[in-house]
Scaffold this motif. Structure first.
Motif, PDB file in Angstrom:
ATOM      1  N   CYS A  79      43.024  41.584  53.080  1.00  0.00           N
ATOM      2  CA  CYS A  79      42.053  42.043  52.102  1.00  0.00           C
ATOM      3  C   CYS A  79      41.127  43.112  52.656  1.00  0.00           C
ATOM      4  CB  CYS A  79      41.362  40.804  51.576  1.00  0.00           C
ATOM      5  SG  CYS A  79      39.663  40.736  51.382  1.00  0.00           S
ATOM      6  N   CYS A 127      33.982  37.407  49.170  1.00  0.00           N
ATOM      7  CA  CYS A 127      35.351  37.920  49.086  1.00  0.00           C
ATOM      8  C   CYS A 127      36.047  37.346  47.853  1.00  0.00           C
ATOM      9  CB  CYS A 127      36.112  37.544  50.355  1.00  0.00           C
ATOM     10  SG  CYS A 127      37.786  38.175  50.367  1.00  0.00           S
ATOM     11  N   ALA A 128      36.786  38.202  47.149  1.00  0.00           N
ATOM     12  CA  ALA A 128      37.462  37.758  45.924  1.00  0.00           C
ATOM     13  C   ALA A 128      38.639  36.847  46.220  1.00  0.00           C
ATOM     14  CB  ALA A 128      37.942  38.975  45.134  1.00  0.00           C
ATOM     15  N   THR A 129      39.205  36.958  47.432  1.00  0.00           N
ATOM     16  CA  THR A 129      40.484  36.304  47.693  1.00  0.00           C
ATOM     17  C   THR A 129      40.432  35.286  48.830  1.00  0.00           C
ATOM     18  OG1 THR A 129      41.054  38.150  49.131  1.00  0.00           O
ATOM     19  CG2 THR A 129      41.817  38.288  46.862  1.00  0.00           C
TER      20      THR A 129
HETATM   21 MO   LIG Z   1      37.909  40.943  50.217  1.00  0.00          MO
END
Ligand SMILES: [Mo]
Ligand SMILES: Nc1nc2c(c(=O)[nH]1)N[C@H]1C(S)=C(S)[C@@H](COP(=O)(O)O)O[C@H]1N2
Length: 338
Positions: A79, A127-129
């Motif tokens: 990411c 963080c999105a993930t």
């Molecule tokens: Mo991220």
């Protein structure tokens, strides 16, 4: 606060249950276990309706050096590309090109930015993930103040912050102005070692371009939509303890960690010591949705055994963490209480 990098060793059992969720970012998601997944009957000492002392605050901060490297680890390699620190000379030469749908393009140096009116505010970077979250008091110049150095073309509707490699994701211009996005050069009391990073409330970290080299105002046929955290990372929660030794019956064990839902208020932190059969729900009234909830839970085990604490968060709008954070700990009768 300890880093989350040493998280996995205690929790090897959890990893096998993750399925595809674990692939993106093994180090962090291994501390999070899906709740409704059937588990093998494990020999944990089960405690129904676990009781403990609960407290929370919103002022605990991530140490600045961890903010800079939080996501730049192997864990989140999928990411975020690792950044690099600027040396003194590079800092002196650092400037950002501002262009696109503007009446006049210009460049602005880091020096100049640091001499402008600064704004400081507590903000979350999530963080999105993965489960990673940083909470920091950041200082920078509002993007709005940079753009007001010239006039925008009438059709400007998007903006992108890019690094030297072209990394950057376009956002609606209105959104960036309304959220009062900041070009951050200081995190806590520490100079941002990577130069400038864009931070804004309620927004996932993939928009927080590090080492910004270029700001481009765009006209896009379709105004971009803002991406949210992935569904399994809603109401994110994490236990920060890394135990290296056993406890004795009668010891007070102080658990701590964070919870955040990317701009949505957390209303409860919930604890289970019977593998999710019963949950003890602790309210977090009046929370500021732009900051994480940093929680503390103290528990005194009465008998020896291997225990597992699961923690999940609940939001004001009724969401419950799809991934609980878990920690296994040993209470050893041979130990004397400290
Ligand atoms: Mo991220
Ligand atoms: N220049 C640059 N900035 C970036 C990224 C990147 O790959 N390059 N990744 C983003 C993502 S997805 C995350 S999670 C955070 C990671 O920030 P950190 O490594 O500085 O903690 O940076 C964001 N900013």
């Amino acid at each position: 606060m300890k880093t989350k990098k040493k998280a996995i060793s205690l929790l090897t059992g959890a990893a096998t249950l993750l399925g595809s969720a674990g692939v993106v970012d093994a180090q962090i998601t291994e501390t999070q276990t899906p709740q409704l997944e059937p588990r093998e009957e494990e020999s944990f000492t089960s405690v129904a309706n676990v009781k403990g002392q609960f407290a929370f605050d919103q002022d605990t901060m991530t140490p600045p050096d961890e903010v800079f490297s939080l996501f730049g680890t192997a864990a989140t390699a999928a990411c975020a590309k690792p950044g690099f620190a600027l040396d003194k000379a590079e800092r002196q030469e650092y400037y950002v090109n501002v262009g696109g749908r503007l009446k006049k393009n210009f460049a602005i140096s880091l020096d100049k930015l640091e001499s402008m009116n600064a704004k400081s505010t507590g903000m979350v970077c999530t963080c999105a993930t993965s489960g990673a979250v940083a909470m920091a008091n950041v200082t920078g110049v509002p993007v709005k103040d940079i753009l007001s150095m010239t006039k925008l073309e009438d059709d400007a509707n998007a903006i992108v912050f890019r690094d030297a490699q072209g990394y950057g994701i376009p956002m609606p211009l209105d959104y960036v102005l309304e959220k009062e996005a900041l070009l951050v050069y200081k995190v806590g009391d520490t100079e941002n070692v990577e130069g400038l990073q864009v931070w804004m409330p309620d927004t996932v970290a993939r928009y927080f371009t590090r080492q910004i080299m270029e700001i481009e105002v765009l006209h896009m046929d379709k105004t971009p939509e803002i991406m949210d955290v992935e569904p399994q990372h809603r109401a994110k929660v994490s236990i920060m303890n890394r135990f290296t030794k056993s406890f004795a019956p009668g010891d007070e064990i102080a658990f701590e960690g964070y919870a955040d839902d990317c701009g949505r208020a957390i209303s409860n932190i919930e604890f289970s010591m019977d593998n999710g059969l019963t949950w003890t729900s602790c309210e977090t009234p009046g929370t500021d949705a732009q900051k994480w909830v940093y929680w503390h839970f103290s528990y005194v085990p009465e008998v020896a055994g291997t225990y597992k604490l699961d923690v999940r968060a609940r939001t004001a709008d009724g969401n419950v963490s799809p991934l609980a954070s878990s920690i296994v700990f040993e209470v050893d009768a041979g130990m004397t209480s400290s």
